[in-house]
Design a protein around this motif. Structure first.
Motif, PDB file in Angstrom:
ATOM      1  N   LEU A  45       0.834  -1.208   0.000  1.00  0.00           N
ATOM      2  CA  LEU A  45       0.000   0.000   0.000  1.00  0.00           C
ATOM      3  C   LEU A  45       0.865   1.253   0.000  1.00  0.00           C
ATOM      4  CD1 LEU A  45      -2.966   0.887   0.119  1.00  0.00           C
ATOM      5  CD2 LEU A  45      -2.815   0.827   2.610  1.00  0.00           C
ATOM      6  N   VAL A  46       1.911   1.257   0.827  1.00  0.00           N
ATOM      7  CA  VAL A  46       2.806   2.414   0.881  1.00  0.00           C
ATOM      8  C   VAL A  46       3.549   2.570  -0.445  1.00  0.00           C
ATOM      9  CG1 VAL A  46       4.833   3.378   2.022  1.00  0.00           C
ATOM     10  CG2 VAL A  46       3.043   2.301   3.378  1.00  0.00           C
ATOM     11  N   ASP A  47       3.987   1.450  -1.023  1.00  0.00           N
ATOM     12  CA  ASP A  47       4.693   1.521  -2.305  1.00  0.00           C
ATOM     13  C   ASP A  47       3.802   2.093  -3.405  1.00  0.00           C
ATOM     14  OD1 ASP A  47       6.960   0.479  -1.182  1.00  0.00           O
ATOM     15  OD2 ASP A  47       6.550  -1.590  -1.783  1.00  0.00           O
ATOM     16  N   LEU A  48       2.549   1.615  -3.459  1.00  0.00           N
ATOM     17  CA  LEU A  48       1.645   2.102  -4.502  1.00  0.00           C
ATOM     18  C   LEU A  48       1.298   3.568  -4.290  1.00  0.00           C
ATOM     19  CD1 LEU A  48       0.023   1.329  -7.008  1.00  0.00           C
ATOM     20  CD2 LEU A  48      -1.880   0.698  -5.517  1.00  0.00           C
ATOM     21  N   ALA A  49       1.082   3.964  -3.029  1.00  0.00           N
ATOM     22  CA  ALA A  49       0.790   5.370  -2.754  1.00  0.00           C
ATOM     23  C   ALA A  49       1.976   6.249  -3.121  1.00  0.00           C
ATOM     24  CB  ALA A  49       0.422   5.547  -1.283  1.00  0.00           C
ATOM     25  N   SER A  50       3.196   5.780  -2.846  1.00  0.00           N
ATOM     26  CA  SER A  50       4.389   6.544  -3.224  1.00  0.00           C
ATOM     27  C   SER A  50       4.487   6.679  -4.736  1.00  0.00           C
ATOM     28  CB  SER A  50       5.640   5.855  -2.673  1.00  0.00           C
ATOM     29  OG  SER A  50       5.589   5.762  -1.265  1.00  0.00           O
ATOM     30  N   GLU A  51       4.119   5.619  -5.449  1.00  0.00           N
ATOM     31  CA  GLU A  51       4.134   5.676  -6.912  1.00  0.00           C
ATOM     32  C   GLU A  51       3.107   6.671  -7.432  1.00  0.00           C
ATOM     33  OE1 GLU A  51       2.992   2.739 -10.657  1.00  0.00           O
ATOM     34  OE2 GLU A  51       3.501   1.852  -8.711  1.00  0.00           O
ATOM     35  N   PHE A  52       1.911   6.659  -6.845  1.00  0.00           N
ATOM     36  CA  PHE A  52       0.856   7.580  -7.279  1.00  0.00           C
ATOM     37  C   PHE A  52       1.162   9.025  -6.907  1.00  0.00           C
ATOM     38  CE2 PHE A  52      -3.017   4.494  -7.558  1.00  0.00           C
ATOM     39  CZ  PHE A  52      -2.345   3.802  -8.551  1.00  0.00           C
ATOM     40  N   ALA A  53       2.047   9.241  -5.921  1.00  0.00           N
ATOM     41  CA  ALA A  53       2.361  10.605  -5.486  1.00  0.00           C
ATOM     42  C   ALA A  53       3.355  11.298  -6.400  1.00  0.00           C
ATOM     43  CB  ALA A  53       2.918  10.575  -4.061  1.00  0.00           C
ATOM     44  N   GLU A  54       3.936  10.584  -7.359  1.00  0.00           N
ATOM     45  CA  GLU A  54       4.929  11.176  -8.247  1.00  0.00           C
ATOM     46  C   GLU A  54       4.319  12.307  -9.079  1.00  0.00           C
ATOM     47  OE1 GLU A  54       8.169  10.621  -8.440  1.00  0.00           O
ATOM     48  OE2 GLU A  54       7.968   9.247  -6.732  1.00  0.00           O
ATOM     49  N   PRO A  55       5.098  13.363  -9.371  1.00  0.00           N
ATOM     50  CA  PRO A  55       4.561  14.519 -10.122  1.00  0.00           C
ATOM     51  C   PRO A  55       4.022  14.161 -11.503  1.00  0.00           C
ATOM     52  CG  PRO A  55       6.687  15.041  -9.141  1.00  0.00           C
ATOM     53  CD  PRO A  55       6.498  13.580  -8.958  1.00  0.00           C
ATOM     54  N   GLY A  56       4.545  13.097 -12.112  1.00  0.00           N
ATOM     55  CA  GLY A  56       4.085  12.726 -13.448  1.00  0.00           C
ATOM     56  C   GLY A  56       2.712  12.096 -13.475  1.00  0.00           C
ATOM     57  N   ARG A  57       2.193  11.710 -12.308  1.00  0.00           N
ATOM     58  CA  ARG A  57       0.868  11.100 -12.251  1.00  0.00           C
ATOM     59  C   ARG A  57      -0.222  12.158 -12.352  1.00  0.00           C
ATOM     60  NH1 ARG A  57       0.326   5.558 -12.832  1.00  0.00           N
ATOM     61  NH2 ARG A  57       2.136   4.529 -11.919  1.00  0.00           N
ATOM     62  N   ARG A  58      -1.404  11.729 -12.774  1.00  0.00           N
ATOM     63  CA  ARG A  58      -2.520  12.663 -12.890  1.00  0.00           C
ATOM     64  C   ARG A  58      -3.032  13.052 -11.509  1.00  0.00           C
ATOM     65  NH1 ARG A  58      -5.309  13.111 -17.656  1.00  0.00           N
ATOM     66  NH2 ARG A  58      -7.308  13.040 -16.583  1.00  0.00           N
ATOM     67  N   LEU A  59      -3.707  14.189 -11.450  1.00  0.00           N
ATOM     68  CA  LEU A  59      -4.127  14.755 -10.165  1.00  0.00           C
ATOM     69  C   LEU A  59      -5.009  13.813  -9.348  1.00  0.00           C
ATOM     70  CD1 LEU A  59      -4.103  17.136  -8.242  1.00  0.00           C
ATOM     71  CD2 LEU A  59      -6.001  18.143  -9.541  1.00  0.00           C
ATOM     72  N   PRO A  60      -6.001  13.103  -9.913  1.00  0.00           N
ATOM     73  CA  PRO A  60      -6.806  12.199  -9.083  1.00  0.00           C
ATOM     74  C   PRO A  60      -5.974  11.126  -8.378  1.00  0.00           C
ATOM     75  CG  PRO A  60      -7.876  12.558 -11.194  1.00  0.00           C
ATOM     76  CD  PRO A  60      -6.528  13.163 -11.295  1.00  0.00           C
ATOM     77  N   LEU A  61      -4.935  10.622  -9.053  1.00  0.00           N
ATOM     78  CA  LEU A  61      -4.085   9.614  -8.424  1.00  0.00           C
ATOM     79  C   LEU A  61      -3.246  10.228  -7.314  1.00  0.00           C
ATOM     80  CD1 LEU A  61      -2.899   7.599 -11.560  1.00  0.00           C
ATOM     81  CD2 LEU A  61      -4.694   7.000  -9.926  1.00  0.00           C
ATOM     82  N   ARG A  62      -2.726  11.437  -7.518  1.00  0.00           N
ATOM     83  CA  ARG A  62      -1.937  12.094  -6.466  1.00  0.00           C
ATOM     84  C   ARG A  62      -2.805  12.400  -5.254  1.00  0.00           C
ATOM     85  NH1 ARG A  62      -0.512  15.508 -10.773  1.00  0.00           N
ATOM     86  NH2 ARG A  62      -0.996  17.397  -9.581  1.00  0.00           N
ATOM     87  N   ARG A  63      -4.038  12.799  -5.500  1.00  0.00           N
ATOM     88  CA  ARG A  63      -4.943  13.056  -4.374  1.00  0.00           C
ATOM     89  C   ARG A  63      -5.281  11.773  -3.625  1.00  0.00           C
ATOM     90  NH1 ARG A  63      -9.202  17.443  -7.060  1.00  0.00           N
ATOM     91  NH2 ARG A  63      -7.852  19.279  -6.796  1.00  0.00           N
ATOM     92  N   SER A  64      -5.431  10.678  -4.350  1.00  0.00           N
ATOM     93  CA  SER A  64      -5.729   9.410  -3.675  1.00  0.00           C
ATOM     94  C   SER A  64      -4.551   8.962  -2.822  1.00  0.00           C
ATOM     95  CB  SER A  64      -6.081   8.337  -4.705  1.00  0.00           C
ATOM     96  OG  SER A  64      -4.952   7.970  -5.479  1.00  0.00           O
ATOM     97  N   ALA A  65      -3.323   9.240  -3.270  1.00  0.00           N
ATOM     98  CA  ALA A  65      -2.154   8.914  -2.455  1.00  0.00           C
ATOM     99  C   ALA A  65      -2.145   9.712  -1.163  1.00  0.00           C
ATOM    100  CB  ALA A  65      -0.876   9.178  -3.257  1.00  0.00           C
ATOM    101  N   CYS A  66      -2.490  10.994  -1.262  1.00  0.00           N
ATOM    102  CA  CYS A  66      -2.569  11.838  -0.060  1.00  0.00           C
ATOM    103  C   CYS A  66      -3.653  11.337   0.888  1.00  0.00           C
ATOM    104  CB  CYS A  66      -2.822  13.277  -0.477  1.00  0.00           C
ATOM    105  SG  CYS A  66      -2.941  14.432   0.896  1.00  0.00           S
ATOM    106  N   SER A  67      -4.807  10.975   0.333  1.00  0.00           N
ATOM    107  CA  SER A  67      -5.903  10.476   1.167  1.00  0.00           C
ATOM    108  C   SER A  67      -5.530   9.156   1.826  1.00  0.00           C
ATOM    109  CB  SER A  67      -7.164  10.309   0.310  1.00  0.00           C
ATOM    110  OG  SER A  67      -8.200   9.713   1.042  1.00  0.00           O
ATOM    111  N   CYS A  68      -4.867   8.286   1.073  1.00  0.00           N
ATOM    112  CA  CYS A  68      -4.507   6.964   1.592  1.00  0.00           C
ATOM    113  C   CYS A  68      -3.545   7.061   2.773  1.00  0.00           C
ATOM    114  CB  CYS A  68      -3.891   6.142   0.463  1.00  0.00           C
ATOM    115  SG  CYS A  68      -3.112   4.611   0.988  1.00  0.00           S
TER     116      CYS A  68
END
Length: 724
Positions: free
Chosen positions: A665-688
């Protein structure tokens, strides 16, 4: 750069003539590029050059130089009207011709009266409105592949007049494309606003042309003018859109359109009734033949499209010549059409035409007519019933919330008086058409929303209204299969959940038979075989979460149903909503969580949600799944700490599995938090990791370290809300 001073200081008339000749050749060269070249980039650059050239010419004070732009406009007109054109001349929306007209219009000095723009607009409006007329046939002089020809005369700055025998539809396409370009330019919006009404009439009439190219140009002009006159994407269903211009304001601004709409609607409804065999005047409910789309009057749908996007009328009665109410009877006739889409659009167009004080009376009349149609007292068939039910729906959905206090009270009284009539229209026993029943249920849904959420002030009346809605046969009846039944069952599912949400607010008995039956029906709908029913129930539960989770639905039963939905749901839309709801349930405090869940269940749910997030499926689904998994994992850790589970053997095995889930879970959230990801994925990482509180509860130092590295990445995000 050419300025008035350079012309006055230049010695000798010969030099001035040479400068004028150079400027004329330069303008001719730019126009030739715009007329012949089909490359958008070249047209864009040439149009900027022509703008910079024409502006100073109009400020020189020299009659010869000031007359050049008018000569170029005349040349542009001649080029659009030239004979022997082919299909290649109108490709790319006439290529550079619209750019040329925009350049001439935008070059006029600011602060001075516009001359080129009105002349150009009137010229090309006339060309675009010139339909096929007398002249050569398809094979005559200039006919060729372009169709029939017509004779036209236009005054010119340098000629007494230009008489051309030209093709009828190629010049019209050029003119429509040029008008669309000018109307679409925001810098010219104020100056072109005086031509909006004429342009819209031209566009609507263009839908009747026999040539596809003209209809296409008319549709481009129509969409441009709707945006300019009413607003960009100004749809009343979108809450974030700016407030729509009202129908009364629209006709006050564009008065010429009122008479035009009335004439066109009269012709359209007459042709519609003739094609349908008399509608509901027939004893057998009207002609049962399907009406081909080509037989619908071509002006009908564009006019209804404009009316449906307007706000509610502010004018009372029909005394004013421009009152929108005068159009309402014509629009209501379209609600009897055979086409379902046409009936829906006509009902949506009817709403803005109803004055506020007439809304309660209109509701009563429509409800009584709908009951008569449902019971067979009045002939008209399912189409007429569906049209009446749709009008009831839009009255409560669009008109009722904006009524004044006295009108709101009258509306609530009208709803209470006719609720029995509406219930009969929802009954399977009386109405066989599921689409008509579904619209009647939707009308009941919006009527309940309006009456029970503040419009009705008397507490006892609220309870009686709620009980009347909850006791409708459609709500308590048995669902069944059949063509189109999914729409009816989905509408009933929304109404059931909505009534549960209203129950606490109106003071209804949450433990009574009606409330218990509604709860059982809602939970049953979550397990329905029909995807539409499951999705409608889930979306309504999500929209009314604050009202439902505090007493409308049992958390334990809802939690069990949502777990089943997440495990078995095959459609990404319903699965996304189920994951969001499951995540919201996990945010309860430990005491409430312990009543309907255990740490092991929460761990299992977190693992299931993580598995969904790891699948390369829909982005929205992955973001919802990651956020849900983080909240569930955090809830499992919270509840485990609170209950102090000590079952050693099973617990150790579960802890090892759960540690693997947390690490992934932490690995996937870290991956989604990368600047190249789209905003919904970055927000989901923050929420997670952070909104759920998971980061501070992670059991190992390495996990916490990776979580805070992700936090540092998110703190540098470009989105202000995400950084905050």
């Amino acid at each position: 750069r050419l300025t008035p001073g350079t012309q006055r200081e230049d010695g000798g008339g010969r030099a001035r003539e040479e400068v004028a000749a150079i400027l004329e050749r330069l303008g001719d060269n730019l126009l030739e590029i715009l007329e012949e070249v089909k490359h958008n980039g070249a047209s864009e650059k040439a149009h900027l050059g022509l703008t910079d050239l024409v502006g100073p010419l109009l400020e020189t004070g020299d009659p010869k130089l000031e007359g050049m732009p008018y000569a170029w406009l005349s040349r542009l007109r001649r080029h659009a009207l030239r004979p022997h054109q082919t299909g290649s001349d109108i490709v790319r929306r006439s290529a550079g011709l619209p750019f040329a007209l925009v350049a001439l219009a935008k070059a006029e000095p600011k602060g001075l009266p516009k001359k080129l723009l009105p002349l150009g607009m009137r010229t090309f409006l006339d060309i675009a409105s010139a339909g096929p007329g007398a002249g050569a046939g398809d094979d005559g002089d200039g006919g060729g592949p372009g169709g029939r020809a017509f004779i036209t005369t236009f005054p010119s700055a340098g000629d007494a007049g230009i008489v051309l025998n030209v093709l009828s539809y190629f010049p019209r396409v050029h003119a429509l494309n040029m008008l669309s370009k000018v109307f679409n330019d925001s810098e010219l919006a104020t100056d072109t606003s005086g031509f909006y009404a004429d342009g819209l009439k031209l566009a609507i009439r263009g839908f009747a042309d026999e040539r596809w190219e003209v209809r296409n140009g008319a549709s481009q002009l129509y969409s441009t003018l709707v945006v300019r006159m009413i607003g960009f994407k100004n749809v009343w269903r979108v809450e974030t859109s700016r407030k729509a211009i009202t129908s009364s304001e629209f006709f006050d601004r564009f008065g010429a359109l009122h008479a035009f709409f009335r004439v066109e609607l009269e012709e359209a409804t007459e042709s519609l009734g003739a094609c349908q065999g008399g509608g509901d005047d027939d004893d057998d409910g009207g002609d049962t033949r399907v009406l081909p789309a080509t037989l619908v009057h071509p002006s009908l749908l564009p006019i209804l499209g404009v009316l449906s996007r307007l706000g509610g009328s502010l004018k009372e009665g029909e005394n004013d010549a421009l009152s929108p109410r005068r159009l309402a009877p014509l629009v209501q006739r379209c609600c009897l059409a055979q086409s379902l889409a046409l009936r829906n659009l006509a009902a949506d167009s009817f709403s803005p035409l109803v004055p506020p004080s007439e809304a309660p009376t209109c509701w009563r009349d429509l409800a009584q007519r709908a009951k008569a149609l449902a019971s067979g007292e009045e002939t008209g068939g399912a189409n007429a019933l569906h049209g009446a039910a749709r009008q009831l729906r839009v009255l409560c959905e669009r008109n009722a919330p904006d009524l004044r206090l006295q009108d709101r009270e009258d509306m609530v009284e009208a709803i209470a008086e006719t609720l029995g009539d509406l219930a009969e229209c929802c009954s399977r026993r009386l109405v066989s058409c599921p689409f008509a029943r579904s619209e009647a249920v939707e009308a009941a849904y919006y009527a309940a929303k309006f009456a029970l959420q503040g419009a009705c002030k008397n507490q006892r009346s609220k309870i009686l209204l709620w009980e009347s809605f909850a006791g409708m046969d459609a709500v308590t009846g048995v669902t069944g299969g059949g063509r189109g039944e999914y729409e009816f069952e989905a509408a009933v599912a929304r109404l059931v959940v909505a009534l549960l949400g209203h129950a606490r607010g109106v003071g209804a008995d949450l433990h009574g038979d009606l409330a218990s039956r509604l709860r059982a029906t809602a939970l049953s709908n979550l397990r329905s075989e029909r995807y539409e029913v499951r999705l409608a129930t889930l979306e309504e539960v999500e929209s009314r979460w604050d009202d439902l989770h505090s007493g409308g639905l049992d958390p334990a039963a809802l939690h069990g149903a949502l777990r089943e939905a997440v495990a078995a749901e095959g459609h990404h839309g319903a699965l996304s909503v189920a994951l969001r709801l499951l995540g919201r349930l996990s945010r309860h405090d430990e005491e409430v969580l312990a009543e309907y869940s255990t740490p092991s269940q929460l761990r299992e749910d977190a693992a299931v949600a993580l598995a969904v997030a790891l699948e390369p499926t829909h982005e929205a689904l992955r973001s919802d799944a990651l956020s849900c998994s983080g909240h569930l994992a955090s809830a499992a850790l919270r509840l485990g700490e609170a209950t102090h589970h000590k079952e050693k053997e099973d617990e150790q095995e579960q802890d090892l599995e759960f540690l693997g889930v947390l690490s992934a879970l932490v690995d996937l959230a870290s991956e989604f938090a990368e600047p190249g990801r789209r905003l919904p994925l970055r927000r989901s990482a923050c929420s997670c990791l952070f909104a759920s509180g998971l980061a501070r509860r992670l059991p190992s130092f390495s996990m916490r370290l990776r979580a805070w590295v992700a936090a540092c990445t998110l703190l540098q995000d470009e989105d202000d809300a995400l950084r905050g």
